[in-house]
Design a protein around this motif. Structure first.
Motif, mmCIF file in Angstrom:
data_model
loop_
_atom_site.group_PDB
_atom_site.id
_atom_site.type_symbol
_atom_site.label_atom_id
_atom_site.label_comp_id
_atom_site.label_asym_id
_atom_site.label_seq_id
_atom_site.Cartn_x
_atom_site.Cartn_y
_atom_site.Cartn_z
ATOM 1 N N LEU A 206 38.115 -9.139 31.550
ATOM 2 C CA LEU A 206 37.015 -8.970 32.497
ATOM 3 C C LEU A 206 36.892 -10.248 33.317
ATOM 4 O O LEU A 206 36.566 -11.308 32.787
ATOM 5 N N ASP A 207 37.162 -10.145 34.601
ATOM 6 C CA ASP A 207 37.169 -11.293 35.516
ATOM 7 C C ASP A 207 35.865 -11.295 36.305
ATOM 8 O O ASP A 207 35.548 -10.339 37.014
ATOM 9 N N LEU A 208 35.109 -12.390 36.211
ATOM 10 C CA LEU A 208 33.820 -12.503 36.887
ATOM 11 C C LEU A 208 33.913 -13.256 38.211
ATOM 12 O O LEU A 208 32.880 -13.487 38.862
ATOM 13 N N ARG A 209 35.104 -13.655 38.610
ATOM 14 C CA ARG A 209 35.246 -14.361 39.878
ATOM 15 C C ARG A 209 34.865 -13.440 41.033
ATOM 16 O O ARG A 209 35.136 -12.239 41.005
ATOM 17 N N PHE A 210 34.252 -14.005 42.084
ATOM 18 C CA PHE A 210 33.489 -13.205 43.043
ATOM 19 C C PHE A 210 34.346 -12.451 44.054
ATOM 20 O O PHE A 210 34.104 -11.285 44.347
ATOM 21 N N THR A 211 35.339 -13.097 44.628
ATOM 22 C CA THR A 211 36.130 -12.467 45.693
ATOM 23 C C THR A 211 37.592 -12.361 45.278
ATOM 24 O O THR A 211 38.041 -12.987 44.315
ATOM 25 N N ASN A 212 38.340 -11.565 46.070
ATOM 26 C CA ASN A 212 39.776 -11.459 45.813
ATOM 27 C C ASN A 212 40.454 -12.816 45.929
ATOM 28 O O ASN A 212 41.376 -13.136 45.168
ATOM 29 N N TYR A 213 39.996 -13.606 46.893
ATOM 30 C CA TYR A 213 40.584 -14.936 47.079
ATOM 31 C C TYR A 213 40.269 -15.828 45.883
ATOM 32 O O TYR A 213 41.152 -16.515 45.362
ATOM 33 N N GLU A 214 38.994 -15.821 45.448
ATOM 34 C CA GLU A 214 38.647 -16.668 44.296
ATOM 35 C C GLU A 214 39.425 -16.244 43.055
ATOM 36 O O GLU A 214 39.816 -17.088 42.244
ATOM 37 N N SER A 215 39.667 -14.955 42.900
ATOM 38 C CA SER A 215 40.393 -14.481 41.719
ATOM 39 C C SER A 215 41.896 -14.707 41.819
ATOM 40 O O SER A 215 42.659 -14.242 40.973
ATOM 41 N N GLY A 216 42.309 -15.424 42.849
ATOM 42 C CA GLY A 216 43.718 -15.814 42.948
ATOM 43 C C GLY A 216 44.623 -14.739 43.490
ATOM 44 O O GLY A 216 45.825 -14.714 43.189
ATOM 45 N N GLY A 217 44.080 -13.827 44.291
ATOM 46 C CA GLY A 217 44.894 -12.803 44.922
ATOM 47 C C GLY A 217 45.317 -11.687 43.993
ATOM 48 O O GLY A 217 46.239 -10.923 44.310
ATOM 49 N N LEU A 218 44.650 -11.553 42.866
ATOM 50 C CA LEU A 218 44.983 -10.453 41.966
ATOM 51 C C LEU A 218 44.616 -9.124 42.612
ATOM 52 O O LEU A 218 43.540 -8.982 43.196
ATOM 53 N N ASN A 219 45.495 -8.156 42.477
ATOM 54 C CA ASN A 219 45.282 -6.862 43.116
ATOM 55 C C ASN A 219 45.125 -5.783 42.044
ATOM 56 O O ASN A 219 45.932 -4.853 41.959
ATOM 57 N N GLY A 220 44.089 -5.936 41.227
ATOM 58 C CA GLY A 220 43.802 -4.917 40.227
ATOM 59 C C GLY A 220 44.651 -5.005 38.980
ATOM 60 O O GLY A 220 44.555 -4.121 38.120
ATOM 61 N N GLU A 221 45.486 -6.032 38.869
ATOM 62 C CA GLU A 221 46.321 -6.185 37.687
ATOM 63 C C GLU A 221 46.232 -7.609 37.157
ATOM 64 O O GLU A 221 46.170 -8.570 37.917
ATOM 65 N N SER A 222 46.257 -7.742 35.840
ATOM 66 C CA SER A 222 46.264 -9.048 35.212
ATOM 67 C C SER A 222 47.634 -9.699 35.361
ATOM 68 O O SER A 222 48.647 -9.011 35.554
ATOM 69 N N VAL A 223 47.665 -11.014 35.289
ATOM 70 C CA VAL A 223 48.960 -11.706 35.254
ATOM 71 C C VAL A 223 49.615 -11.554 33.888
ATOM 72 O O VAL A 223 50.774 -11.929 33.701
ATOM 73 N N VAL A 224 48.872 -11.018 32.913
ATOM 74 C CA VAL A 224 49.400 -10.791 31.571
ATOM 75 C C VAL A 224 49.778 -9.319 31.441
ATOM 76 O O VAL A 224 48.924 -8.432 31.565
ATOM 77 N N ASP A 225 51.042 -9.053 31.201
ATOM 78 C CA ASP A 225 51.513 -7.671 31.082
ATOM 79 C C ASP A 225 50.831 -6.961 29.922
ATOM 80 O O ASP A 225 50.688 -7.517 28.824
ATOM 81 N N GLY A 226 50.401 -5.724 30.173
ATOM 82 C CA GLY A 226 49.801 -4.902 29.131
ATOM 83 C C GLY A 226 48.310 -5.084 28.963
ATOM 84 O O GLY A 226 47.688 -4.403 28.138
ATOM 85 N N LEU A 227 47.709 -5.988 29.723
ATOM 86 C CA LEU A 227 46.280 -6.259 29.613
ATOM 87 C C LEU A 227 45.528 -5.521 30.712
ATOM 88 O O LEU A 227 45.831 -5.680 31.900
ATOM 89 N N GLU A 228 44.577 -4.676 30.345
ATOM 90 C CA GLU A 228 43.769 -3.993 31.357
ATOM 91 C C GLU A 228 42.909 -5.014 32.089
ATOM 92 O O GLU A 228 42.228 -5.828 31.466
ATOM 93 N N TYR A 229 42.937 -4.952 33.413
ATOM 94 C CA TYR A 229 42.220 -5.933 34.224
ATOM 95 C C TYR A 229 41.051 -5.261 34.942
ATOM 96 O O TYR A 229 41.222 -4.254 35.632
#
Length: 357
Positions: A206-229
């Motif tokens: 569960l990511d609480l970062r506010f914007t797509n930019y703040e969350s590091g450009g994540l597009n609905g997927e975790s950087v960790v394979d197999g982890l629901e984001y």
């Protein structure tokens, strides 16, 4: 003289019996009944809370557990290029953590507090009988995930009913990828991912970062394979509890009350303020004391967060104190129901998931 000789003979026989080789090719070195504190620095702070931090400046990495050294002796001829260490909470060694190493020692991290463990060592030639140890009952379970700071279990705390918050279900942490970039840059290492997924069995981030930019450009997927984001962006401006009512409702109604989401970890950027606010709400709702919940927030000072936090820097504890109710859990419940429109059904479900029976 005969009596003295007789006693000497008995003593020698006793010594020989005690030191007699049992014939086992691999013998586990017995650990003390209760292992030392999970993290001495953090435990000292919890025992004597206050603003006079010595180590807690947010500049260095003190947020990890002290490892337990598991070691064993091997007879000549039974040495192995690979030793398999199994650690289980069950006497029959079911559902073990499994580690491989090439030496006769292994440093175990991320163990639970106040827990009985059993462990064995295996090679292709021999498997030892289990040995056992019990970890000390401390207040906080810190976690070592390589590449990540400020990671700890919200379980282990005592509630106002005398029950414990369950360990191994809900974690607070710092980010897994760099913040404020357009493209995801992973910070968690492969070793950290292995611990996260194969030993903590994490299901949800569960990511609480506010914007797509703040969350590091994540597009609905975790950087960790197999982890629901799941991202539920919370603003960090002014009073976090007041300015994120809709987000807090979503978190309780759709995520925390869903048993299938656990084990679950949540974070913002460095895992301190937005993460700390949510952790404070959850802990006090469960019946953890205000002091322990505040200490949990301030433990972030032992992580590498960049600067330090103080007792008086949080507005929301006083806000919750002003809610209706005779106890802090009642006040927090009224805040969730009346201010955030969280249902009692969701609140009771969260409690049933996270509080030991």
């Amino acid at each position: 003289m005969k009596k003295i000789l007789f006693l000497l003979t008995i003593s020698c026989l006793a010594f020989t019996s005690c030191s007699k080789d049992n014939g086992d090719p691999i013998t586990l070195v017995k650990l003390s009944n209760e292992i030392v504190a999970h993290n001495k620095i953090a435990e000292r702070f919890i025992e004597y809370p206050g603003d006079n931090y010595v180590e807690a400046k947010g500049q260095m990495e003190f947020s990890r557990p002290e490892p337990i050294n598991l070691s064993w002796n091997v007879k000549s001829g039974y040495e192995s290029a690979k030793y398999v260490v199994k650690v289980s909470e069950n006497v029959n060694m079911s559902n073990p953590w499994i580690y491989e190493c090439s030496t006769t020692t292994y440093n175990l991290s991320n163990y639970k507090i106040n827990t009985q463990y059993y462990w064995t060592v295996e090679t292709d030639k021999y498997t030892t009988q289990p040995s056992t140890f019990k970890t000390k009952e401390t207040t906080v379970r810190m976690i070592y995930i390589d590449g990540v700071t400020n990671f700890r279990d919200l379980g282990g705390y005592t509630t106002d009913s005398g029950k414990k918050v369950k360990q191994g279900l809900l974690y607070r942490t710092g980010r897994f990828n760099l913040s404020s970039t357009n493209d995801p840059i992973k910070e968690i290492t492969s070793a950290g991912e292995d611990q996260l997924m194969n030993y903590l069995n994490m299901k949800t981030e569960l990511d609480l970062r506010f914007t797509n930019y703040e969350s590091g450009g994540l597009n609905g997927e975790s950087v960790v394979d197999g982890l629901e984001y799941i991202r539920v962006g919370m603003t960090s401006n002014q009073n976090i509890a007041t300015n994120n009512k809709t987000q807090i409702r979503t978190i309780f109604e759709d995520i925390l009350s869903d048993e299938d989401k656990y084990p679950l970890c949540f974070h913002c950027n460095i895992g301190t303020d937005r993460t700390g606010c949510l952790a404070y709400i959850i802990l006090t709702l469960l019946g953890v004391s205000k002091t322990d919940a505040m200490c949990d927030y301030l433990l972030s000072n032992y992580a590498k967060i960049g600067d330090s936090r103080k007792f008086g820097s949080l507005p929301y504890p006083e806000m919750f104190d002003e809610e209706e109710g005779d106890t802090l859990p009642e006040k927090v419940t009224n805040y969730l129901v009346n201010t955030c429109d969280v249902s009692l059904e969701a609140i009771n479900k969260v409690k049933s998931i996270l509080i030991e029976n």
